[in-house]
Every structure is written in structure tokens, then in C-alpha cells.
Motif scaffolding. Structure first.
Motif, PDB file in Angstrom:
ATOM      1  N   ARG A  96      31.559  50.910  28.659  1.00  0.00           N
ATOM      2  CA  ARG A  96      31.822  49.676  29.411  1.00  0.00           C
ATOM      3  C   ARG A  96      33.236  49.742  29.957  1.00  0.00           C
ATOM      4  NH1 ARG A  96      28.662  47.915  25.081  1.00  0.00           N
ATOM      5  NH2 ARG A  96      27.235  45.917  25.471  1.00  0.00           N
ATOM      6  N   LEU A  97      33.418  49.361  31.272  1.00  0.00           N
ATOM      7  CA  LEU A  97      34.527  49.146  31.890  1.00  0.00           C
ATOM      8  C   LEU A  97      35.086  47.700  32.079  1.00  0.00           C
ATOM      9  CD1 LEU A  97      34.197  51.783  34.967  1.00  0.00           C
ATOM     10  CD2 LEU A  97      35.099  52.162  32.664  1.00  0.00           C
ATOM     11  N   GLY A  98      34.142  46.998  31.608  1.00  0.00           N
ATOM     12  CA  GLY A  98      34.674  45.468  31.656  1.00  0.00           C
ATOM     13  C   GLY A  98      34.095  44.757  32.862  1.00  0.00           C
ATOM     14  N   LEU A  99      34.816  43.595  33.187  1.00  0.00           N
ATOM     15  CA  LEU A  99      34.318  42.863  34.273  1.00  0.00           C
ATOM     16  C   LEU A  99      35.031  43.297  35.719  1.00  0.00           C
ATOM     17  CD1 LEU A  99      34.517  38.877  32.908  1.00  0.00           C
ATOM     18  CD2 LEU A  99      32.581  40.731  33.143  1.00  0.00           C
ATOM     19  N   ALA A 100      34.152  43.469  36.871  1.00  0.00           N
ATOM     20  CA  ALA A 100      34.838  43.500  37.925  1.00  0.00           C
ATOM     21  C   ALA A 100      35.627  42.632  38.473  1.00  0.00           C
ATOM     22  CB  ALA A 100      33.681  43.707  39.117  1.00  0.00           C
ATOM     23  N   THR A 101      36.967  42.952  39.264  1.00  0.00           N
ATOM     24  CA  THR A 101      37.824  41.919  39.493  1.00  0.00           C
ATOM     25  C   THR A 101      38.133  42.284  41.113  1.00  0.00           C
ATOM     26  OG1 THR A 101      39.687  43.401  39.139  1.00  0.00           O
ATOM     27  CG2 THR A 101      38.913  41.788  37.294  1.00  0.00           C
ATOM     28  N   PHE A 102      38.339  41.188  41.890  1.00  0.00           N
ATOM     29  CA  PHE A 102      38.532  41.384  43.206  1.00  0.00           C
ATOM     30  C   PHE A 102      39.705  40.509  43.628  1.00  0.00           C
ATOM     31  CE2 PHE A 102      34.112  40.961  41.932  1.00  0.00           C
ATOM     32  CZ  PHE A 102      33.398  41.788  42.770  1.00  0.00           C
ATOM     33  N   ARG A 103      40.414  41.199  44.792  1.00  0.00           N
ATOM     34  CA  ARG A 103      41.531  40.535  45.326  1.00  0.00           C
ATOM     35  C   ARG A 103      41.114  39.621  46.267  1.00  0.00           C
ATOM     36  NH1 ARG A 103      46.100  45.103  47.043  1.00  0.00           N
ATOM     37  NH2 ARG A 103      46.951  45.577  44.926  1.00  0.00           N
ATOM     38  N   PRO A 104      41.901  38.514  46.377  1.00  0.00           N
ATOM     39  CA  PRO A 104      41.476  37.678  47.331  1.00  0.00           C
ATOM     40  C   PRO A 104      41.281  38.140  48.886  1.00  0.00           C
ATOM     41  CG  PRO A 104      43.313  36.500  46.166  1.00  0.00           C
ATOM     42  CD  PRO A 104      43.228  38.319  45.782  1.00  0.00           C
ATOM     43  N   TYR A 105      40.452  37.056  49.802  1.00  0.00           N
ATOM     44  CA  TYR A 105      40.453  37.793  51.138  1.00  0.00           C
ATOM     45  C   TYR A 105      40.496  36.562  52.104  1.00  0.00           C
ATOM     46  CZ  TYR A 105      38.093  39.471  55.312  1.00  0.00           C
ATOM     47  OH  TYR A 105      37.669  39.697  56.689  1.00  0.00           O
ATOM     48  N   GLU A 106      41.508  36.545  52.668  1.00  0.00           N
ATOM     49  CA  GLU A 106      41.515  35.382  53.778  1.00  0.00           C
ATOM     50  C   GLU A 106      41.444  34.061  52.983  1.00  0.00           C
ATOM     51  OE1 GLU A 106      39.374  36.120  57.455  1.00  0.00           O
ATOM     52  OE2 GLU A 106      40.276  37.819  57.747  1.00  0.00           O
ATOM     53  N   GLY A 107      42.065  33.744  51.983  1.00  0.00           N
ATOM     54  CA  GLY A 107      41.962  32.423  51.429  1.00  0.00           C
ATOM     55  C   GLY A 107      40.682  32.657  50.449  1.00  0.00           C
TER      56      GLY A 107
END
Length: 401
Positions: A134-145
Motif C-alpha cells: 500500500r502507498l496510501g491515499l492519492a493526494t492532489f495539489r489545488p488547480y486554479e482554486g
């Protein structure tokens, strides 16, 4: 052949009698060729209380080379991490997709982790398909608010090779469709007869993790920094929602994704809204996958059989696994495995035509980027503008029963 056509081959899996792990359904499998060359399915097994595990099964083929049955081999993943479990003892590992990451030399599984926070995308790696890290949950940087983290998300899959991110750097790319509040089909169906689609919050996205920064630490592969909006609802058969389906797979025309769309069934005699899940085709540029080369104007698979129209959730065909039949010397032939009414698994045959059909749908325009000659398309023309979808009658179906 005039275009993309799908032919049903039959039922592949259904709940075993008296098996408590499958009492509420066997559905929505991942699928991939193993190191031994055989094809494996990873079905979602649903126990009482919607408690889901991911199983593993080996597909068996008949004398004609068609998939005919499976051999169950056990469990690949079951809820163990805190992001897979609810405080009431429930939880789930659901609806996986698997690609072999050629750059990573490992299999990459994306799956839905169901905890008290709701469904989220989780990622795991394997070298042999039987042991998963397991690598864990995917995370995402914000995009244009737009903030992706903290939003329900599911039906994700990754490309099997590195593709260029918006800055032109090689990256592991994931296809996903965040379920922003108000964008579930159960919510959009309650809106007025015509509505303005929020392109940023009702679209399928491609997000990118730069491979150059991963180094020897695989946990970095779950962090996605850059984003491209890919596809929004445009046709009647997908007017309520579009979302992921099978992982991207390379064809003679580019990357093919069999995605799902949702529309409302026209049944005026009933008060309750009835939804229908169908499947369509996306062909993406091989060099720049954010460019759509073809998008089917009508579904290639829609619920017709009794097993697809009646079940845990009625009127659902949901493609999640695909197998290119290189083993038969037929690189244009694909077997597509799909969930049937959230209860069983079926398989259908798709033969890719020699040339792309005309009359493909155009997606709403987006910001233009500089691309090599030959990759420009009408989907890469100007700034994002909203579109309006008007509800209509049920679409016709070109599926061959």
C-alpha cells in the motif's frame, strides 16, 4: 467495420452460493496479464453490510480463445488501513483498476478506499499480483482554486507508461473524476430540464506525478502535482455524469479508454428518477493524452440483458478491465470486463476499426497549449466556456446482444 462495436461473450462471474464474502455481489473487476502471461481478474467481493474486499481469479479460455470461466484464487486486498475502515466496523477496498507500469517495473493498482470520510483513491504496488504494498491515499495539489483533496473520488486508473505533463516532463498520469458536491448523478437528475455544466467540477481529469522526483521512494507516486481537464458531459447518454472506466490501453489510434456515462431513463409513469449507466469510447493522442482524437457520440454498451437491468443497482453496465488479445495475434481485438447491475461480471468483445469513425463528439473547449503539429484538435481551442445540456429521451444503443 464501420466503427466501434461491442459483442457480448457471456457471464464471467456471479456470487457463489453460500459464500459469505460474496453474498451482496461480485462486480467491477480490475484485469491484467500476469508475469506468466495469463489473464487475472481482481473482482470486488461484497459481503454483508457492503463490506468489500478485492479478490483474485485466473481467467480460463475455451477452444476458440474466448474467456469462459474463472478459477478463484483468494483475496488480494481487504480493509486493513485506517483509510479503508469505518468506525462502525464497516469499510471497503472497492472497484480496482490495474496497469503494469513499464517505467516502474511493477503493477500499479488504483482502488476505492471506503472509510468514514467517504470514498477516496488509494494506490498499491506489486511485482507478482499476489503481494501488494500500500502507498496510501492519492493526494492532489489545488488547480486554479479547485481543491481536490477532501473530495470524494473514485474510478481512477493510471497510464502504463510515462506521459508528458503540462510542462513537458515525463510523469505517471492518473485518470480520475472527483465527486464534488452536487455533481453526483442522483443530484444532477433533480435539476431543471436544462442546466449549465460546471466544466471544472463535472469532468474527468488527468493528474500527473513527476517520475524524476520519485527516486527510490515509491510513496512519492501517490502525490499528483499538475492537472489537465479531459472530458465533460456533452451527449444525452452521459448528460448526468461522466467518469472513468477501463485503464488506458494503447491501440493503433492512440490511448483508448472505455468510460461510463449516466443518463435518466424516460419512464414518465414513475415518480422516482431511474438512472442508466452506459459505456462509450475515448481515443486520446498517444503523444499527448490530454488531446481527444475521438469520442463516441452514442454508447457502445448499454443495459439490455436481464442481469444488467436487474440487480443490486438496476440498469448498469460498468467497464473496468480490458485485455488486448496479443496472445491470439490480434492486437485490434479487446475483451472488456464489466459490472452487471452491481451484482455480476460480464465480458464483451471489442474490435477496433482500421480508421477512426467520422462524426465524433467535440468536448467543451479549453485553454490552448502549444502542441506538436498533428496533435491540435477542436478540444484545444480557447478558454473554458460553460455548456448547457438539455434533458431528452433515452439514447439509442448500437450494442449487439
Amino acid at each position: 467495420m464501420a466503427g466501434f462495436q461491442m459483442k457480448r461473450l457471456g457471464l464471467m462471474m456471479e456470487p457463489e452460493p453460500d459464500n459469505p464474502l460474496e453474498v451482496e455481489g461480485v462486480l467491477n473487476p480490475a484485469g491484467v496479464r500476469g508475469p506468466d502471461g495469463q489473464f487475472y481478474l481482481f473482482p470486488r467481493l461484497v459481503a454483508k453490510g457492503n463490506y468489500s474486499r478485492i479478490g483474485i481469479a485466473r481467467v480460463k479460455f475455451n477452444a476458440d480463445g474466448d474467456p469462459s470461466e474463472v478459477e478463484r484464487l483468494g483475496i488480494a486486498l481487504e480493509p486493513e488501513a485506517d483509510y479503508e475502515r469505518r468506525t462502525d466496523g464497516g469499510g471497503g477496498c472497492e472497484d480496482p483498476r490495474i496497469s503494469y507500469g513499464e517505467d516502474l517495473k511493477r503493477y500499479v493498482m488504483t482502488y476505492t478506499a471506503l472509510s468514514s470520510r467517504g470514498p477516496r483513491i488509494a494506490i498499491a504496488l506489486s511485482e507478482d499480483l499476489f503481494h501488494w504494498q500500500r502507498l496510501g491515499l492519492a493526494t492532489f495539489r489545488p488547480y486554479e482554486g479547485i481543491e481536490f483533496n477532501g473530495v470524494d473520488n473514485k474510478d481512477a486508473s493510471v497510464f502504463p507508461v510515462a506521459v508528458p505533463d503540462p510542462q513537458g516532463q515525463p510523469a505517471m498520469a492518473i485518470i480520475h473524476r472527483p465527486l464534488f458536491p452536487g455533481t453526483r448523478p442522483e443530484e444532477t437528475v433533480c435539476q431543471l430540464s436544462s442546466r449549465e455544466v460546471d466544466l471544472h467540477r463535472e469532468s474527468i481529469w488527468i493528474s500527473y506525478c513527476p517520475l524524476g522526483e520519485a527516486g527510490d521512494e515509491p510513496y512519492y507516486l501517490s502525490h499528483f502535482e499538475l492537472h489537465d481537464r479531459l472530458a465533460s458531459p456533452v451527449a444525452l447518454w452521459e448528460q448526468l455524469k461522466v467518469g472513468g472506466g477501463t485503464p488506458p490501453i494503447l491501440t493503433r489510434h492512440g490511448w483508448m479508454v472505455i468510460y461510463h456515462g449516466v443518463h435518466e431513463l424516460a419512464e414518465p409513469s414513475t415518480v422516482a428518477h431511474k438512472l442508466c449507466y452506459s459505456a462509450g469510447i475515448l481515443i486520446l493522442s498517444q503523444e499527448h493524452p490530454r488531446v481527444i482524437r475521438y469520442r463516441s457520440p452514442e454508447p457502445v454498451l448499454t443495459p439490455e440483458l436481464p442481469q444488467e437491468r436487474m440487480g443490486t443497482v438496476a440498469n448498469v453496465v460498468f467497464p473496468t478491465a480490458i485485455d488486448r488479445r496479443d496472445d491470439l495475434g490480434l492486437p485490434d481485438r479487446f475483451d472488456v470486463y464489466y459490472g452487471m447491475a452491481d451484482n455480476r461480471i460480464g465480458v464483451a468483445r471489442l474490435d477496433v476499426p482500421e480508421s477512426l469513425p467520422t462524426g465524433a463528439l467535440a468536448d467543451p473547449p479549453r485553454a490552448k497549449r502549444s502542441l506538436p503539429k498533428g496533435d491540435q484538435s477542436q478540444t484545444e481551442s480557447r478558454r473554458d466556456v460553460p455548456i448547457t445540456i438539455k434533458k431528452g429521451s433515452s439514447p439509442t444503443c448500437h450494442t449487439q446482444p
